[in-house]
Write an enzyme that holds these catalytic residues in place. Structure first.
Site, PDB file in Angstrom:
ATOM      1  N   GLY A 232      63.824  53.017  54.262  1.00  0.00           N
ATOM      2  CA  GLY A 232      62.386  52.859  54.053  1.00  0.00           C
ATOM      3  C   GLY A 232      61.638  52.773  55.372  1.00  0.00           C
ATOM      4  O   GLY A 232      61.178  51.694  55.767  1.00  0.00           O
ATOM      5  N   TYR A 233      61.528  53.910  56.058  1.00  0.00           N
ATOM      6  CA  TYR A 233      60.752  53.970  57.303  1.00  0.00           C
ATOM      7  C   TYR A 233      59.391  54.628  57.042  1.00  0.00           C
ATOM      8  O   TYR A 233      58.352  54.027  57.220  1.00  0.00           O
ATOM      9  CB  TYR A 233      61.506  54.809  58.345  1.00  0.00           C
TER      10      TYR A 233
ATOM     11  N   THR B  54      64.968  59.254  50.690  1.00  0.00           N
ATOM     12  CA  THR B  54      66.045  60.090  50.161  1.00  0.00           C
ATOM     13  C   THR B  54      66.931  59.312  49.197  1.00  0.00           C
ATOM     14  O   THR B  54      67.432  58.231  49.532  1.00  0.00           O
ATOM     15  CB  THR B  54      66.896  60.641  51.329  1.00  0.00           C
TER      16      THR B  54
ATOM     17  N   GLU C  95      70.911  58.196  63.693  1.00  0.00           N
ATOM     18  CA  GLU C  95      70.540  59.153  62.647  1.00  0.00           C
ATOM     19  C   GLU C  95      70.559  60.568  63.203  1.00  0.00           C
ATOM     20  O   GLU C  95      71.100  61.477  62.601  1.00  0.00           O
ATOM     21  CB  GLU C  95      69.139  58.802  62.112  1.00  0.00           C
TER      22      GLU C  95
HETATM   23  C1  LIG Z   1      63.835  65.955  52.854  1.00  0.00           C
HETATM   24  C2  LIG Z   1      63.303  64.783  53.615  1.00  0.00           C
HETATM   25  C3  LIG Z   1      63.973  63.585  53.541  1.00  0.00           C
HETATM   26  C4  LIG Z   1      63.467  62.473  54.203  1.00  0.00           C
HETATM   27  N1  LIG Z   1      64.125  61.272  54.045  1.00  0.00           N
HETATM   28  C5  LIG Z   1      63.557  60.151  54.565  1.00  0.00           C
HETATM   29  C6  LIG Z   1      64.133  58.880  54.277  1.00  0.00           C
HETATM   30  O1  LIG Z   1      65.146  58.756  53.571  1.00  0.00           O
HETATM   31  N2  LIG Z   1      63.518  57.796  54.778  1.00  0.00           N
HETATM   32  C7  LIG Z   1      62.398  57.869  55.573  1.00  0.00           C
HETATM   33  O2  LIG Z   1      61.916  56.836  56.013  1.00  0.00           O
HETATM   34  N3  LIG Z   1      61.836  59.065  55.853  1.00  0.00           N
HETATM   35  C8  LIG Z   1      62.393  60.199  55.363  1.00  0.00           C
HETATM   36  N4  LIG Z   1      61.811  61.432  55.618  1.00  0.00           N
HETATM   37  C9  LIG Z   1      60.543  61.452  56.358  1.00  0.00           C
HETATM   38  C10 LIG Z   1      60.617  62.114  57.704  1.00  0.00           C
HETATM   39  O3  LIG Z   1      61.206  61.274  58.662  1.00  0.00           O
HETATM   40  C11 LIG Z   1      59.156  62.502  58.083  1.00  0.00           C
HETATM   41  O4  LIG Z   1      58.769  63.517  57.167  1.00  0.00           O
HETATM   42  C12 LIG Z   1      59.040  63.001  59.479  1.00  0.00           C
HETATM   43  O5  LIG Z   1      59.217  61.961  60.398  1.00  0.00           O
HETATM   44  C13 LIG Z   1      57.659  63.680  59.744  1.00  0.00           C
HETATM   45  O6  LIG Z   1      56.626  62.830  59.350  1.00  0.00           O
HETATM   46  P1  LIG Z   1      55.456  63.349  58.370  1.00  0.00           P
HETATM   47  O7  LIG Z   1      56.113  64.025  57.194  1.00  0.00           O
HETATM   48  O8  LIG Z   1      54.572  62.189  58.098  1.00  0.00           O
HETATM   49  O9  LIG Z   1      54.696  64.472  59.166  1.00  0.00           O
HETATM   50  P2  LIG Z   1      53.562  64.255  60.295  1.00  0.00           P
HETATM   51  O10 LIG Z   1      53.985  63.162  61.201  1.00  0.00           O
HETATM   52  O11 LIG Z   1      52.255  64.136  59.604  1.00  0.00           O
HETATM   53  O12 LIG Z   1      53.642  65.621  61.081  1.00  0.00           O
HETATM   54  C14 LIG Z   1      53.050  66.836  60.581  1.00  0.00           C
HETATM   55  C15 LIG Z   1      53.324  67.933  61.583  1.00  0.00           C
HETATM   56  O13 LIG Z   1      52.689  67.623  62.839  1.00  0.00           O
HETATM   57  C16 LIG Z   1      53.635  67.645  63.904  1.00  0.00           C
HETATM   58  N5  LIG Z   1      53.327  66.563  64.863  1.00  0.00           N
HETATM   59  C17 LIG Z   1      53.003  65.284  64.554  1.00  0.00           C
HETATM   60  N6  LIG Z   1      52.806  64.567  65.698  1.00  0.00           N
HETATM   61  C18 LIG Z   1      53.045  65.413  66.727  1.00  0.00           C
HETATM   62  C19 LIG Z   1      53.036  65.268  68.155  1.00  0.00           C
HETATM   63  N7  LIG Z   1      52.750  64.091  68.739  1.00  0.00           N
HETATM   64  N8  LIG Z   1      53.335  66.342  68.915  1.00  0.00           N
HETATM   65  C20 LIG Z   1      53.638  67.547  68.339  1.00  0.00           C
HETATM   66  N9  LIG Z   1      53.659  67.732  66.986  1.00  0.00           N
HETATM   67  C21 LIG Z   1      53.379  66.688  66.202  1.00  0.00           C
HETATM   68  C22 LIG Z   1      54.975  67.392  63.222  1.00  0.00           C
HETATM   69  O14 LIG Z   1      56.039  67.933  63.978  1.00  0.00           O
HETATM   70  C23 LIG Z   1      54.798  68.125  61.902  1.00  0.00           C
HETATM   71  O15 LIG Z   1      55.047  69.491  62.068  1.00  0.00           O
HETATM   72  C24 LIG Z   1      62.301  62.566  55.001  1.00  0.00           C
HETATM   73  C25 LIG Z   1      61.645  63.798  55.098  1.00  0.00           C
HETATM   74  C26 LIG Z   1      62.127  64.891  54.414  1.00  0.00           C
HETATM   75  C27 LIG Z   1      61.388  66.189  54.524  1.00  0.00           C
END
Ligand SMILES: Cc1cc2nc3c(=O)[nH]c(=O)nc-3n(C[C@H](O)[C@H](O)[C@H](O)COP(=O)(O)OP(=O)(O)OC[C@H]3O[C@@H](n4cnc5c(N)ncnc54)[C@H](O)[C@@H]3O)c2cc1C
Length: 396
Positions: A127-128, A161, A244
């Protein structure tokens, strides 16, 4: 660095192979090799078979139930599991929360949770992420307010997940709103059966239920479920992320998938010849194979360093590992073209013995391709990893 396996390593490999030959159930192997969906029971069953052998957490210190294997032996074991086609040991318990509990938890937490993780008695989820707090994780808003010997947790996690199967969730929560973002975060272990928790599915592009939203509405969490010190959670969170990212590299699985790609490209024809004999396609496969070999060497280099605490190299491994995994699925779909189109959920879930189109190898591939778009997003998106590489490795 010497990359040749010693006689002892080769003997270890034979031992690992013999174990897998004797103990990997053929129905699980068939599902993994054919890209079919695994149930909760499938994951737990395999985890517990390996746990009975004492091998479910090879990298843990021996005192907690680890194997004492060298980094090379652990690599060989991963390779052999991938080659055989075992279900994965899910990372959330063994590779993610356990190292944090070992490093920062108290003795009671270690004694309670570690044996249960080793044996998969508890299914953990992470839960991050929250809506609006993915890349900018430190902005998370889920709160935990102290009320006597409990915290009261309110807020929402997302993309969690396999939370639909989970017994426990490790959560980053905000315990102080008056300080800088990073300074007010704590690390809590929460029982998923606690009243006030709601899990809502998010269906992915491949129509599978892999991720979820998790809502917390006045959830009471005992203070003894806090890891380390209140408001020091950001330090523990970062420690976990290194573990991770190293795990996401999946070299062994990519090697198995490369063999699968070559097999389907040898069995499918273009202009009367196997596709593998088409120079353009063969060049793409060769280029990918070279990238994979380079990645494997880099993984070994990182693993065999004196200190095994993952550093910013983990970001490099994550980026290349995820790109290679995606390219493999792209070439599989390219190789099979329209045959890879069907979304045959009954076949994927083992409800029918064969795909509706008759081509069992092809049917799962477009779902697989769409599903693997995730690899460059999860574990910290690849753009964020590139930022880490430029700052911490290249010093820009
Ligand atoms: C299949 C799947 C499983 C997952 N499982 C888990 C889980 O079990 N637990 C959990 O806690 N999380 C989980 N996640 C979450 C995952 O860690 C986040 O989706 C990821 O960190 C990106 O965050 P966001 O989706 O909020 O996108 P955002 O942070 O909103 O980013 C959107 C886009 O902007 C880009 N971007 C954002 N900031 C910057 C920057 N400073 N410089 C350049 N580009 C940038 C990103 O690369 C991305 O392309 C999962 C995600 C997926 C898709």
């Amino acid at each position: 660095m010497d990359l040749t396996y010693t006689a002892a390593d080769l003997a270890f490999r034979d031992m690992a192979r013999a174990f897998l030959d004797a103990n990997l159930p053929s129905d699980l192997q068939k599902k993994v090799r054919n890209h079919l969906r695994l149930s909760r029971q499938d994951y737990v069953r395999w985890h517990q078979i390996v746990a009975r052998q004492g091998w479910s957490a090879p990298a843990w210190p021996v005192e907690y139930g680890g194997t004492g294997w060298s980094a090379t032996q652990r690599h060989i074991w991963d390779e052999e599991c991938a080659r055989a086609g075992t279900p994965p040991i899910l990372p959330f318990g063994v590779n993610m929360v356990a190292p944090v509990i070992m490093a920062f938890g108290n003795e009671a937490q270690k004694a309670h949770y570690l044996p249960r993780i080793l044996n998969c008695d508890d299914w953990w989820c992470q839960g991050y992420s929250e809506p609006g707090s993915g890349s900018d994780l430190a902005s998370l808003k889920t709160t935990a307010e102290r009320a006597g010997d409990h915290y009261i947790v309110n807020g929402q996690k997302t993309w969690t997940t396999l939370a639909q199967h989970a017994d426990m969730i490790f959560c980053l929560v905000r315990t102080d709103t008056s300080v800088s973002k990073q300074a007010g975060i704590s690390f809590l272990l929460i029982d998923m059966k606690t009243p006030g928790i709601t899990v809502r599915p998010i269906i992915m592009l491949d129509e599978d239920h892999e991720v979820n939203e998790v809502f917390f509405d006045n959830v009471k969490v005992p203070v003894q479920n806090l890891i380390g010190q209140e408001n020091k959670g950001w330090t523990y969170a970062k420690y976990l992320l290194g573990h991770e990212r190293t795990g996401i590299t999946a070299v062994g699985r990519s090697k198995r998938e490369l063999l699968f790609l070559k097999k389907i490209a040898s069995e499918h024809f273009k202009h009367g010849k196997p596709l593998m004999q088409d120079p353009l396609f063969a060049a793409k496969v060769a280029s990918l194979e070279i990238d994979l070999m380079a990645l494997e060497t880099t993984v070994l280099r990182v693993l065999t360093r004196e200190s095994h605490t993952p550093g910013p190299e983990a970001s490099m491994l994550k980026v290349r590992g995820s790109e290679i995994q995606q390219q493999l699925t792209e070439l599989m779909v390219e190789a099979l073209g329209p045959d890879a189109m069907p979304f045959d959920t009954d076949y994927l879930e083992g409800k029918t013995d064969h795909a509706v189109t008759g081509d069992d190898a092809a049917a799962p591939l477009s779902g697989y391709y769409f599903n693997y778009r995730k690899t460059s997003i999860y574990g910290g998106s690849n753009e964020i990893q590139k930022n880490i590489i430029t700052q911490m490795i290249l010093g820009l």
